[in-house]
Design a protein around this motif. Structure first.
Motif, PDB file in Angstrom:
ATOM      1  N   GLU A  37      37.508  61.018  39.741  1.00 19.78           N
ATOM      2  CA  GLU A  37      38.898  60.817  39.330  1.00 19.78           C
ATOM      3  C   GLU A  37      39.702  60.108  40.424  1.00 19.78           C
ATOM      4  O   GLU A  37      40.458  59.175  40.143  1.00 19.78           O
ATOM      5  CB  GLU A  37      39.523  62.174  39.015  1.00 19.78           C
ATOM      6  N   ASP A  38      39.519  60.536  41.670  1.00 16.58           N
ATOM      7  CA  ASP A  38      40.231  59.900  42.783  1.00 16.58           C
ATOM      8  C   ASP A  38      39.816  58.444  42.944  1.00 16.58           C
ATOM      9  O   ASP A  38      40.662  57.572  43.186  1.00 16.58           O
ATOM     10  CB  ASP A  38      39.970  60.660  44.089  1.00 16.58           C
ATOM     11  N   LEU A  39      38.527  58.173  42.788  1.00 18.55           N
ATOM     12  CA  LEU A  39      38.032  56.803  42.921  1.00 18.55           C
ATOM     13  C   LEU A  39      38.577  55.920  41.801  1.00 18.55           C
ATOM     14  O   LEU A  39      38.984  54.776  42.052  1.00 18.55           O
ATOM     15  CB  LEU A  39      36.499  56.783  42.910  1.00 18.55           C
ATOM     16  N   GLU A  40      38.601  56.432  40.591  1.00 16.80           N
ATOM     17  CA  GLU A  40      39.145  55.647  39.479  1.00 16.80           C
ATOM     18  C   GLU A  40      40.642  55.397  39.666  1.00 16.80           C
ATOM     19  O   GLU A  40      41.137  54.301  39.385  1.00 16.80           O
ATOM     20  CB  GLU A  40      38.879  56.355  38.144  1.00 16.80           C
ATOM     21  N   SER A  41      41.347  56.390  40.171  1.00 17.88           N
ATOM     22  CA  SER A  41      42.772  56.224  40.444  1.00 17.88           C
ATOM     23  C   SER A  41      42.987  55.187  41.546  1.00 17.88           C
ATOM     24  O   SER A  41      43.858  54.313  41.437  1.00 17.88           O
ATOM     25  CB  SER A  41      43.369  57.576  40.854  1.00 17.88           C
ATOM     26  N   ARG A 101      44.410  49.618  43.103  1.00 14.59           N
ATOM     27  CA  ARG A 101      43.988  48.379  43.781  1.00 14.59           C
ATOM     28  C   ARG A 101      43.958  47.197  42.811  1.00 14.59           C
ATOM     29  O   ARG A 101      44.215  46.074  43.204  1.00 14.59           O
ATOM     30  CB  ARG A 101      42.597  48.571  44.403  1.00 14.59           C
ATOM     31  N   LEU A 102      43.632  47.463  41.528  1.00 17.60           N
ATOM     32  CA  LEU A 102      43.584  46.380  40.545  1.00 17.60           C
ATOM     33  C   LEU A 102      44.969  45.775  40.315  1.00 17.60           C
ATOM     34  O   LEU A 102      45.087  44.584  40.032  1.00 17.60           O
ATOM     35  CB  LEU A 102      43.016  46.882  39.216  1.00 17.60           C
ATOM     36  N   GLY A 154      45.498  43.227  42.926  1.00 17.71           N
ATOM     37  CA  GLY A 154      44.444  42.214  43.025  1.00 17.71           C
ATOM     38  C   GLY A 154      43.271  42.751  43.821  1.00 17.71           C
ATOM     39  O   GLY A 154      43.444  43.367  44.866  1.00 17.71           O
ATOM     40  N   LEU A 155      42.086  42.470  43.329  1.00 18.50           N
ATOM     41  CA  LEU A 155      40.884  43.041  43.927  1.00 18.50           C
ATOM     42  C   LEU A 155      39.739  42.050  43.748  1.00 18.50           C
ATOM     43  O   LEU A 155      39.558  41.498  42.659  1.00 18.50           O
ATOM     44  CB  LEU A 155      40.572  44.361  43.209  1.00 18.50           C
ATOM     45  N   PRO A 156      38.948  41.801  44.785  1.00 15.06           N
ATOM     46  CA  PRO A 156      37.796  40.900  44.635  1.00 15.06           C
ATOM     47  C   PRO A 156      36.767  41.478  43.663  1.00 15.06           C
ATOM     48  O   PRO A 156      36.601  42.693  43.547  1.00 15.06           O
ATOM     49  CB  PRO A 156      37.205  40.805  46.034  1.00 15.06           C
ATOM     50  N   VAL A 157      36.077  40.588  42.965  1.00 12.23           N
ATOM     51  CA  VAL A 157      35.069  40.987  41.971  1.00 12.23           C
ATOM     52  C   VAL A 157      33.965  41.810  42.624  1.00 12.23           C
ATOM     53  O   VAL A 157      33.475  42.786  42.041  1.00 12.23           O
ATOM     54  CB  VAL A 157      34.480  39.734  41.272  1.00 12.23           C
ATOM     55  N   GLN A 158      33.564  41.443  43.815  1.00 12.25           N
ATOM     56  CA  GLN A 158      32.492  42.167  44.512  1.00 12.25           C
ATOM     57  C   GLN A 158      32.892  43.633  44.743  1.00 12.25           C
ATOM     58  O   GLN A 158      32.083  44.532  44.570  1.00 12.25           O
ATOM     59  CB  GLN A 158      32.190  41.480  45.863  1.00 12.25           C
ATOM     60  N   GLU A 159      34.137  43.856  45.098  1.00  8.69           N
ATOM     61  CA  GLU A 159      34.606  45.218  45.332  1.00  8.69           C
ATOM     62  C   GLU A 159      34.666  45.998  44.018  1.00  8.69           C
ATOM     63  O   GLU A 159      34.336  47.186  43.979  1.00  8.69           O
ATOM     64  CB  GLU A 159      35.990  45.199  45.996  1.00  8.69           C
ATOM     65  N   ILE A 160      35.054  45.324  42.922  1.00 11.29           N
ATOM     66  CA  ILE A 160      35.068  45.973  41.604  1.00 11.29           C
ATOM     67  C   ILE A 160      33.656  46.398  41.225  1.00 11.29           C
ATOM     68  O   ILE A 160      33.436  47.517  40.753  1.00 11.29           O
ATOM     69  CB  ILE A 160      35.664  45.022  40.533  1.00 11.29           C
ATOM     70  N   ARG A 161      32.670  45.506  41.424  1.00 10.04           N
ATOM     71  CA  ARG A 161      31.268  45.836  41.133  1.00 10.04           C
ATOM     72  C   ARG A 161      30.800  47.022  41.972  1.00 10.04           C
ATOM     73  O   ARG A 161      30.094  47.915  41.486  1.00 10.04           O
ATOM     74  CB  ARG A 161      30.374  44.630  41.401  1.00 10.04           C
ATOM     75  N   GLN A 220      29.528  50.488  40.447  1.00 10.41           N
ATOM     76  CA  GLN A 220      28.189  51.013  40.753  1.00 10.41           C
ATOM     77  C   GLN A 220      28.306  52.426  41.339  1.00 10.41           C
ATOM     78  O   GLN A 220      27.541  53.318  40.977  1.00 10.41           O
ATOM     79  CB  GLN A 220      27.471  50.089  41.739  1.00 10.41           C
ATOM     80  N   PHE A 221      29.284  52.616  42.213  1.00  8.28           N
ATOM     81  CA  PHE A 221      29.482  53.931  42.812  1.00  8.28           C
ATOM     82  C   PHE A 221      29.878  54.957  41.732  1.00  8.28           C
ATOM     83  O   PHE A 221      29.370  56.076  41.710  1.00  8.28           O
ATOM     84  CB  PHE A 221      30.550  53.853  43.903  1.00  8.28           C
TER      85      PHE A 221
END
Length: 148
Positions: free
Chosen positions: A47-51, A56-57, A60-67, A71-72
């Protein structure tokens, strides 16, 4: 005359079995709580990670960080699914041990009730025997007075 319960050894054996069942039940409760706590922490982490990712989205967030985050989160979901099974299994074991403990407790209570009834009967028999003895003594004294 001293009271001796005829099922005393059985009662002590059943009491020991009940105590052992209590220990096993407490252990199963502890394992359930540990598994549930671990599941809670994983869910909280997800939940904390999704929040964090949502915040961050917006900026703006790089695609690599979103991936990387996806994955995490996927790995967290696998861990969560695993711990959900562990919690269910621990809950089932805990419930089974609780039933076992209740059965052992009922057995001990049955033997204690039998002991209580047996002791009351022993006391009643002793009182009756004492009463008969007193009657005999009274009769002997009366007879001795009549003879004189």
């Amino acid at each position: 005359m001293r009271y001796q319960y005829k099922f005393d050894k059985i009662l002590s054996l059943k009491s020991r079995e009940k105590d052992e069942a209590q220990v096993v039940y407490q252990d199963s409760v502890k394992k359930f709580e540990e598994a549930a706590d671990r599941l809670y922490h994983l869910l909280k982490k997800k939940e904390d990670l999704e929040s964090f990712q949502s915040d961050r989205l917006l900026g703006g967030l790089p695609v690599q960080e979103i991936r990387h985050h996806q994955q995490f989160i996927g790995n967290l979901e696998k861990s969560i699914a695993h711990y959900q099974k562990v919690v269910m299994n621990a809950r089932n074991i805990m419930n089974y041990q609780q039933v076992q403990l209740m059965e052992k407790n009922q057995e001990v209570k049955k033997y204690e009730k039998i002991k209580e009834k047996d002791h009351l009967q022993f006391l009643a028999d002793a009182k009756y025997a004492e009463s008969r003895m007193m009657d005999e003594v009274s009769i002997q004294q009366y007879m001795n007075r009549e003879i004189r």
